[in-house]
Scaffold this motif. Structure first.
Motif, PDB file in Angstrom:
ATOM      1  N   SER A 194       1.046  -0.942   0.323  1.00  0.00           N
ATOM      2  CA  SER A 194      -0.424   0.171  -0.050  1.00  0.00           C
ATOM      3  C   SER A 194       0.943   1.115   0.047  1.00  0.00           C
ATOM      4  O   SER A 194       0.156   2.212  -0.871  1.00  0.00           O
ATOM      5  N   GLU A 195       1.960   1.008   0.357  1.00  0.00           N
ATOM      6  CA  GLU A 195       2.798   2.716   0.839  1.00  0.00           C
ATOM      7  C   GLU A 195       3.702   2.394  -0.679  1.00  0.00           C
ATOM      8  O   GLU A 195       3.803   3.781  -1.087  1.00  0.00           O
ATOM      9  N   THR A 196       3.834   1.697  -1.523  1.00  0.00           N
ATOM     10  CA  THR A 196       3.790   1.735  -2.621  1.00  0.00           C
ATOM     11  C   THR A 196       3.501   2.182  -3.406  1.00  0.00           C
ATOM     12  O   THR A 196       3.745   3.177  -4.805  1.00  0.00           O
ATOM     13  N   ALA A 230       3.826  -9.933  -3.349  1.00  0.00           N
ATOM     14  CA  ALA A 230       2.834  -8.760  -2.889  1.00  0.00           C
ATOM     15  C   ALA A 230       3.152  -7.306  -3.593  1.00  0.00           C
ATOM     16  O   ALA A 230       2.937  -6.501  -4.246  1.00  0.00           O
ATOM     17  N   TRP A 231       4.775  -7.192  -2.846  1.00  0.00           N
ATOM     18  CA  TRP A 231       5.749  -5.687  -3.060  1.00  0.00           C
ATOM     19  C   TRP A 231       5.434  -5.941  -4.504  1.00  0.00           C
ATOM     20  O   TRP A 231       5.482  -4.917  -5.083  1.00  0.00           O
ATOM     21  N   ASP A 236       4.611  -3.535 -10.153  1.00  0.00           N
ATOM     22  CA  ASP A 236       4.522  -3.519 -11.273  1.00  0.00           C
ATOM     23  C   ASP A 236       3.154  -2.404 -11.581  1.00  0.00           C
ATOM     24  O   ASP A 236       3.304  -2.056 -12.716  1.00  0.00           O
ATOM     25  N   ALA A 237       2.063  -2.432 -10.679  1.00  0.00           N
ATOM     26  CA  ALA A 237       1.463  -1.440 -11.363  1.00  0.00           C
ATOM     27  C   ALA A 237       1.510   0.091 -10.778  1.00  0.00           C
ATOM     28  O   ALA A 237       0.652   0.575 -11.699  1.00  0.00           O
ATOM     29  N   VAL A 263      14.956 -14.968  -2.856  1.00  0.00           N
ATOM     30  CA  VAL A 263      13.982 -14.365  -2.396  1.00  0.00           C
ATOM     31  C   VAL A 263      14.059 -13.257  -3.665  1.00  0.00           C
ATOM     32  O   VAL A 263      12.527 -13.489  -4.313  1.00  0.00           O
ATOM     33  N   LEU A 264      14.456 -12.831  -4.699  1.00  0.00           N
ATOM     34  CA  LEU A 264      14.281 -11.977  -5.147  1.00  0.00           C
ATOM     35  C   LEU A 264      15.011 -12.523  -6.649  1.00  0.00           C
ATOM     36  O   LEU A 264      14.354 -11.697  -7.610  1.00  0.00           O
ATOM     37  N   ASP A 265      15.040 -13.499  -6.639  1.00  0.00           N
ATOM     38  CA  ASP A 265      15.331 -13.948  -8.277  1.00  0.00           C
ATOM     39  C   ASP A 265      14.476 -13.610  -9.093  1.00  0.00           C
ATOM     40  O   ASP A 265      14.791 -13.482 -10.332  1.00  0.00           O
ATOM     41  N   PRO A 266      12.844 -14.536  -8.762  1.00  0.00           N
ATOM     42  CA  PRO A 266      11.395 -14.296  -9.408  1.00  0.00           C
ATOM     43  C   PRO A 266      11.678 -12.713 -10.811  1.00  0.00           C
ATOM     44  O   PRO A 266      10.672 -12.630 -11.402  1.00  0.00           O
ATOM     45  N   PHE A 267      12.220 -11.290  -9.698  1.00  0.00           N
ATOM     46  CA  PHE A 267      12.213 -10.425 -10.282  1.00  0.00           C
ATOM     47  C   PHE A 267      12.544  -9.198 -10.446  1.00  0.00           C
ATOM     48  O   PHE A 267      12.271  -8.345 -10.333  1.00  0.00           O
TER      49      PHE A 267
END
Length: 273
Positions: A194-196, A230-231, A236-237, A263-267
């Motif tokens: 939500s902060e993003t 979710a982050w 992306d949004a 943890v971050l590799d998919p993104f």
């Protein structure tokens, strides 16, 4: 959306952390972008840093500006200070940070909106912060540097909620101003997604680390309770295309086994050196 570049903070000018060792660590992480935390009191020469990073195929993206007692000439840096001298000294030091980053070849200067404060002073501190940011925008004009205000943990008025900072930056309407989303601060104050979304198109850069939702521990991603998918969906949004900038280098420097790249590799776009 294509994976975003991975970056990491490194320190510069500290006697116990050599530049070569910091760049080695950045490459081990798989970073391609750097945020620099200089030892501001010594105002280290940015030229050797810029050359050394470029020689390794790394780029300087950002620097963490002065805050609190981490200052250049000021006693303390607080952009929300209502004391005229303290505020003027804070702005002067952050102007020096803009100049340093421009010479280092970076784009985003991360600044704090202020320190812990009394909620009753919110309106006065908001005015001081806006005046300080406007002065920095004037100074940054033509340098290519964007002054990006960071969301803070609870207790900073204004500054702990991204909607408040986004409102100030939007009102000022200057291209030299933007926002830094600290995902772990957001996890304590509200939630990261939500902060993003509150930052929206003003988001310029990020600070990425993990915690338990209560304490600002700067653990590597996966060592806390942040919902990373979710982050990234929130990024992306808002169509954020900047780097994912790790701010957990102290933990990783002390123990590389704490870093969990999976943890971050998919993104992210993580380089192999």
């Amino acid at each position: 959306m294509a994976p975003r570049a991975l970056g990491t903070m490194i320190v510069h000018g500290y006697p116990r952390a050599s530049l070569d060792a910091e760049l080695d660590l950045a490459q081990w992480i798989g970073a391609e972008a750097l945020e620099i935390l200089p030892r501001w009191r010594s105002y280290p020469d940015p030229a050797p840093l810029r050359r050394a990073a470029a020689d390794r195929g790394l780029r300087v993206h950002s620097a963490h500006g002065c805050w609190g007692g981490e200052a250049i000439r000021a006693a303390r840096v607080d952009l929300g200070s209502t004391d005229p001298k303290a505020h003027a000294d804070s702005v002067a030091d952050l102007r020096r940070c803009v100049d340093w980053l421009a010479e280092a070849g970076g784009r985003a200067l991360v600044v704090h909106p202020g320190g812990l404060s009394d909620r009753a002073e919110r309106d006065a501190r908001r005015d001081a912060l806006a005046r300080g940011l406007l002065a920095l925008a004037d100074h940054a004009r033509g340098t290519g540097v964007v002054v990006a205000v960071e969301n803070m943990p609870p207790g900073v008025h204004p500054g702990s909620r991204m909607a408040d900072l986004a409102g100030i930056v939007a009102e000022l309407g200057r291209p030299e101003l933007g926002l830094t989303l600290d995902v772990a601060h957001a996890h304590i104050s509200a939630d990261a997604a939500s902060e993003t979304l509150a930052a929206g198109p003003l988001l310029t850069t990020t600070h990425v680390h993990d915690n338990d939702g209560r304490h600002d521990t700067h653990h590597p991603p996966g060592r806390g309770t942040i919902d990373w998918p979710a982050w990234f969906a929130a990024l992306d949004a808002i169509a954020y295309e900047g780097p994912i900038m790790l701010e957990c280098v102290k933990r990783v420097r002390e123990d590389r086994s704490t870093y969990m790249p999976e943890v971050l590799d998919p993104f992210v776009r993580r380089r192999t050196w």
